[in-house]
Design a protein around this motif. Structure first.
Motif, PDB file in Angstrom:
ATOM      1  N   GLU A 135       0.693  -1.060   0.011  1.00  0.00           N
ATOM      2  CA  GLU A 135      -0.136  -0.081   0.048  1.00  0.00           C
ATOM      3  C   GLU A 135       0.935   1.210  -0.073  1.00  0.00           C
ATOM      4  N   GLY A 136       1.876   1.044  -0.599  1.00  0.00           N
ATOM      5  CA  GLY A 136       2.813   2.301  -0.637  1.00  0.00           C
ATOM      6  C   GLY A 136       3.791   2.261   0.503  1.00  0.00           C
ATOM      7  N   ALA A 137       5.107   2.767   0.300  1.00  0.00           N
ATOM      8  CA  ALA A 137       6.256   2.884   1.017  1.00  0.00           C
ATOM      9  C   ALA A 137       6.283   4.437   1.433  1.00  0.00           C
ATOM     10  N   THR A 138       7.250   4.706   2.426  1.00  0.00           N
ATOM     11  CA  THR A 138       7.495   6.116   2.778  1.00  0.00           C
ATOM     12  C   THR A 138       8.867   6.277   2.247  1.00  0.00           C
ATOM     13  N   ALA A 139       8.872   7.222   1.315  1.00  0.00           N
ATOM     14  CA  ALA A 139      10.470   7.352   0.708  1.00  0.00           C
ATOM     15  C   ALA A 139      11.381   7.841   1.842  1.00  0.00           C
ATOM     16  N   VAL A 140      12.842   7.296   1.492  1.00  0.00           N
ATOM     17  CA  VAL A 140      13.626   7.566   2.497  1.00  0.00           C
ATOM     18  C   VAL A 140      14.617   8.441   1.453  1.00  0.00           C
ATOM     19  N   PRO A 141      14.860   9.825   1.700  1.00  0.00           N
ATOM     20  CA  PRO A 141      15.798  10.522   1.003  1.00  0.00           C
ATOM     21  C   PRO A 141      17.163  10.069   1.317  1.00  0.00           C
ATOM     22  N   GLY A 142      17.882   9.798   0.025  1.00  0.00           N
ATOM     23  CA  GLY A 142      19.322   9.505   0.353  1.00  0.00           C
ATOM     24  C   GLY A 142      19.540   8.161   0.345  1.00  0.00           C
ATOM     25  N   ALA A 143      18.581   7.219   0.346  1.00  0.00           N
ATOM     26  CA  ALA A 143      18.654   5.733   0.256  1.00  0.00           C
ATOM     27  C   ALA A 143      19.016   5.374  -1.245  1.00  0.00           C
ATOM     28  N   PRO A 144      19.841   4.233  -1.532  1.00  0.00           N
ATOM     29  CA  PRO A 144      19.872   3.856  -2.904  1.00  0.00           C
ATOM     30  C   PRO A 144      18.510   3.925  -3.712  1.00  0.00           C
ATOM     31  N   PRO A 145      18.922   4.211  -4.968  1.00  0.00           N
ATOM     32  CA  PRO A 145      17.744   4.397  -5.848  1.00  0.00           C
ATOM     33  C   PRO A 145      16.709   3.263  -5.959  1.00  0.00           C
ATOM     34  N   PHE A 146      17.364   1.883  -5.555  1.00  0.00           N
ATOM     35  CA  PHE A 146      16.358   0.689  -5.705  1.00  0.00           C
ATOM     36  C   PHE A 146      15.567   0.637  -4.444  1.00  0.00           C
ATOM     37  N   VAL A 147      15.705   1.344  -3.494  1.00  0.00           N
ATOM     38  CA  VAL A 147      14.821   1.128  -2.176  1.00  0.00           C
ATOM     39  C   VAL A 147      13.538   2.043  -2.442  1.00  0.00           C
ATOM     40  N   ALA A 148      12.442   1.308  -2.484  1.00  0.00           N
ATOM     41  CA  ALA A 148      11.284   1.956  -2.528  1.00  0.00           C
ATOM     42  C   ALA A 148      10.697   2.814  -1.383  1.00  0.00           C
ATOM     43  N   GLY A 149      11.492   2.492  -0.286  1.00  0.00           N
ATOM     44  CA  GLY A 149      11.368   3.170   1.188  1.00  0.00           C
ATOM     45  C   GLY A 149      10.993   2.422   1.933  1.00  0.00           C
TER      46      GLY A 149
END
Lengths: 162, 673
Positions: A47-61
């Motif tokens: 149901e969607g993830a919370t984005a984490v700024p600065g994480a690797p691009p393949f991390v949805a959150g």
């Protein structure tokens, strides 16, 4: 929706024998992948993830599953694809590696299959080079790639501590 | 005394008063149980007296007159009861319980910085009116001590009394003679270490120095007679004191359990009994632990910078194997350190459960039910913050069980069940991260049809669906709200506490006519901080209040754009109270947008005294948040301290603005990268 898989884990078999083991099969970007059932803790709808700024691009959150906050690796992006459209079929396959618990965002989770060790073949060189695929198996008409979960979640690349 | 000193003193008072009230409540329940059986419980009466006496003394020190007035009266009743063999009628116990609650209430008021309310006159009257019935004829007996007159003449009356009372309480009074000598000192035995060691296994009532003729054993001509109360063997005492067994002599064997025999009255001005008897325990404020945790967090951040630097070094071809090994050790040590600090915050689960009998007693009285309580906390421990949060949920489940689930005695009799219902509370640590609490009853089970009727919709089969129905807000299966469970929180709140606030799991199993069990699975530790919620580009973030110096409206006319540097976004500067500081765009710093937008509000942060501000859309509110660290390396990002749940079931990131300020300074080029 939650699917518990812990109870499916295969009973221990003698080392070296042609034992049966359970695998969870799922799809991402048109390909079929599998993980050993004992690696998979559960599957959740996405149901969607919370984005984490600065994480690797393949991390949805990060997502919260049963009070635990886990990172979610978007498998499409991890394998160099483009982001998929959000559909109801999207699942998070929650896997465990050592102390780490990480979710994989997949297009859909298909089934749990039983495979014999002898059915697993070494991956073709082209597939093997990325290091994500440990083995392949033919299930009916489909070629299923057995993933190296540790590699997929970035073990051996990131400084996997603290 | 400055106001700061006073505040600290009040905090110390609150801590000690709470502890003594906890003891008081436990002792009152023991006395109550005994009184109902028509028995006396002299030891509990005496323990209670001591606790109340301590509360009174402490309250007088901080001028809480209301508590002094109540505790003074309790003390008189207890002193009189003690003189009469510890007999207290049930009616008196009731009033004492009320009095203890009244004190608790006032202590809580003080904790909330409110002025304690005056004592209720009705309570004071009831306390004054209690005449304690004497429990049979009393004889002034008690143990006799075989003390050398040369010694006893050096003892204060209260010290002798302490020894007598200890013996009557079932301990042995001993004398151990320790002679300091170079040989002893070499073995690590000095009078101080001996007292310390003995203190761990015995109560050291008095240490008397005595001049003795110098001998080989006592070259200094000095000997210490230590008068002890203990339950351990002479051998253990001799070993702890580093002396021969012959140096340990028995002054009095323990008195047989008193059955109406009366010990000497408790001496009110006996300073010893006011001193807490806990040893090897330090009371620490949670704030200090949080502070230590805070420092560890910064260590973790530094470590990841170090890791990055090592990785970069490795890429230049330098052999970093040895460094990598050190980094691994360092990582493990950091994890251990963090775990150690988290462990300090743990309290025994038993402490959580021991407050339940008091709650139950009140509910039982009101509901006319009779319930046997089984508590099993084992050795499980949990975080103090978790314990405080989970307690109201447990209280609700206990009230519900007694009020709704356990049938009235007549009905139980008709059903062939024991007239007394059983309520069981259990705590089990499932792993080193989770605690499982269960509340089970042998009552009638949840009435699915009644719940469905009340909700006006069908309930799918299964206990999980029934629990979902029970957790619908505002559900009450009773038409008439009872004073106990009809008010306060409902199951929806229990679920919210367990699942949303604590990140745990709530489940239930019920069986018609047999009983219901609620299972609460909660994490053992968590950290709770005061936070602001910030809004920025439609995303919400929370930041610890301790991060923020000030929140201010950004006056666009006071914002200046600094000259742009090649290849870098130009920082803005803003003036605030005569201080010029960089104004970073929060969304820009987080990489959420390339171009800076005009900020409406800003938060002022200081890093090592240096001020900077983050521009954002608005500060949306303030609340306590349970911060869960992001433990996975994939999401360990500088400036992101963890995640929290603001109640929507999805994680909201907790930002560390101080660390983020460093990133922003690099990004905006206000400082060399």
């Amino acid at each position: 929706m939650t699917t518990e898989l812990a109870s499916y884990s295969a009973p221990g078999a003698p080392e070296g024998g042609d034992e049966l083991a359970l695998y969870v099969v799922f799809t991402a970007n048109g390909s079929d992948y599998a993980l050993p059932a004992e690696t998979v803790l559960q599957m959740e709808s996405f149901e969607g993830a919370t984005a984490v700024p600065g994480a690797p691009p393949f991390v949805a959150g990060v997502v919260q599953i049963r009070g635990r906050v886990l990172p979610v690796v978007d498998l499409r992006l991890r394998f160099g694809g483009t982001p998929g459209e959000r559909v109801l079929d999207n699942r998070i396959v929650v896997g465990q590696h050592g102390e780490r618990v990480v979710g994989l965002l997949v297009d859909s989770a298909r089934e749990v299959v039983k495979l014999r060790r002898s059915e697993l073949k070494p991956p073709p060189p082209l597939v093997a080079s990325a290091g994500f695929v440990r083995a392949v198996a033919q299930i009916g008409p489909r070629l299923v790639m057995l993933l190296d979960f540790a590699r997929v979640i970035g073990e051996e690349q990131l400084d996997g501590v603290v | 005394m400055t106001s700061v000193d006073l505040k600290e003193f009040v905090n110390a008072y609150l801590g000690e008063a709470e502890e003594q009230l906890r003891i008081s409540n436990a002792k009152l329940l023991e006395i109550d149980a005994a009184a109902r059986r028509g028995e006396a419980h002299p030891r509990a009466v005496r323990d209670l007296f001591r606790a109340v006496h301590t509360v009174k003394g402490l309250s007088a020190m901080v001028d809480v007159d209301a508590v002094v007035a109540i505790s003074h009266r309790m003390e008189s009743i207890l002193r009189s009861a003690d003189r009469h063999g510890g007999h207290l009628p049930v009616s008196a116990v009731d009033v004492l319980l009320q009095a203890a609650r009244a004190i608790e209430h006032r202590v809580r008021e003080l904790a909330e910085d409110k002025a304690p309310s005056p004592p209720p006159p009705a309570l004071l009257e009831s306390l004054d009116a209690i005449g304690v019935r004497a429990g049979g004829a009393s004889s002034t007996s008690g143990a006799t001590l075989a003390i050398d007159p040369s010694l006893s003449s050096k003892l204060q009356p209260f010290e002798l009394d302490l020894l007598v009372r200890g013996v009557n309480d079932g301990r042995r009074a001993l004398r151990a003679d320790f002679r300091p000598s170079p040989v002893q000192a070499e073995r690590g035995f000095s009078i101080n270490t001996v007292r310390e060691r003995l203190g761990a296994i015995a109560e050291v009532v008095k240490t008397l120095p005595m001049a003795v003729p110098p001998t080989e054993n006592a070259p200094g001509g000095l000997s210490f007679a230590l008068l002890l109360l203990t339950t351990v063997s002479d051998e253990e005492i001799a070993a702890a004191a580093g002396v021969e067994l012959s140096d340990v002599t028995t002054l009095a064997a323990p008195a047989p359990p008193s059955t109406g025999d009366v010990a000497p009255p408790v001496d009110e001005d006996d300073g010893e009994s006011v001193l807490p008897q806990r040893r090897n325990i330090v009371r620490v404020s949670v704030a200090r632990l949080d502070d230590a945790m805070e420092h560890i967090s910064t260590l973790v951040v530094t470590r990841s910078r170090l890791a990055r630097a090592v990785a970069e070094l490795g890429q230049t071809g330098v052999n970093t194997r040895a460094l990598a090994e050190i980094m691994r050790d360092n990582a493990r040590q950091l994890r251990d350190l963090r775990a150690a600090v988290l462990r300090i915050r743990l309290v025994p689960a038993a402490e959580l459960l021991e407050r339940i009998p008091l709650i139950l007693r009140g509910v039982e009285r009101e509901g006319g039910r009779s319930v046997r309580l089984v508590l099993d906390a084992g050795t499980a421990e949990l975080d103090k913050g978790v314990a405080e949060r989970i307690f109201p949920a447990l209280v609700h489940l206990v009230r519900n069980a007694v009020d709704h689930a356990i049938e009235p005695p007549e009905e139980r009799k008709r059903l062939g069940k024991p007239e007394e219902g059983t309520l069981t509370l259990r705590c089990v640590a499932r792993s080193n991260a989770e605690l499982e609490l269960s509340v089970s009853d042998d009552g009638r089970g949840v009435d699915r049809a009644a719940v469905a009727q009340r909700l006006r919709h069908e309930i799918p089969p299964g206990d999980a669906a029934l629990l979902d129905a029970l957790c619908e807000p505002g559900l009450s299966t009773r038409d008439r709200a009872t004073t106990t469970s009809g008010r306060g929180m409902g199951m929806d709140i229990v679920r919210r506490v367990v699942v949303d606030q604590l990140g745990g799991d709530l489940s239930m199993a019920t069986s018609s006519g047999i009983g219901t069990i609620f299972m609460l699975r909660v994490p053992l530790t968590l950290s709770i901080v005061d936070t602001f919620t910030l809004e920025c580009l439609g995303e919400r973030f929370v930041v610890p209040v301790s991060n923020v110096d000030e929140i201010f409206e950004v006056d666009a006319t006071r914002v200046r754009r600094a000259p742009s540097q090649a290849g870098r976004p130009s920082p803005s500067v803003v003036e605030r109270r005569g201080e010029v500081m960089p104004l970073f765009d929060l969304a820009g710093t987080l990489g959420m947008r390339d171009r800076d937008a005009r900020a409406r509000q800003a938060v002022l942060v200081r890093r090592a005294g240096e001020a900077f501000a983050f521009g954002l859309d608005r500060v949306a509110g303030q609340q306590e948040s349970v911060v869960r660290p992001l433990v996975d390396p994939l999401v360990q990002i500088r400036g992101v301290a963890g995640a929290t749940d603001l109640g929507d079931g999805r994680p909201t990131l907790v930002l560390d603005l101080v660390a983020l300020g460093a990133s922003a300074a690099t990004l905006y080029g206000t400082r060399a990268a």
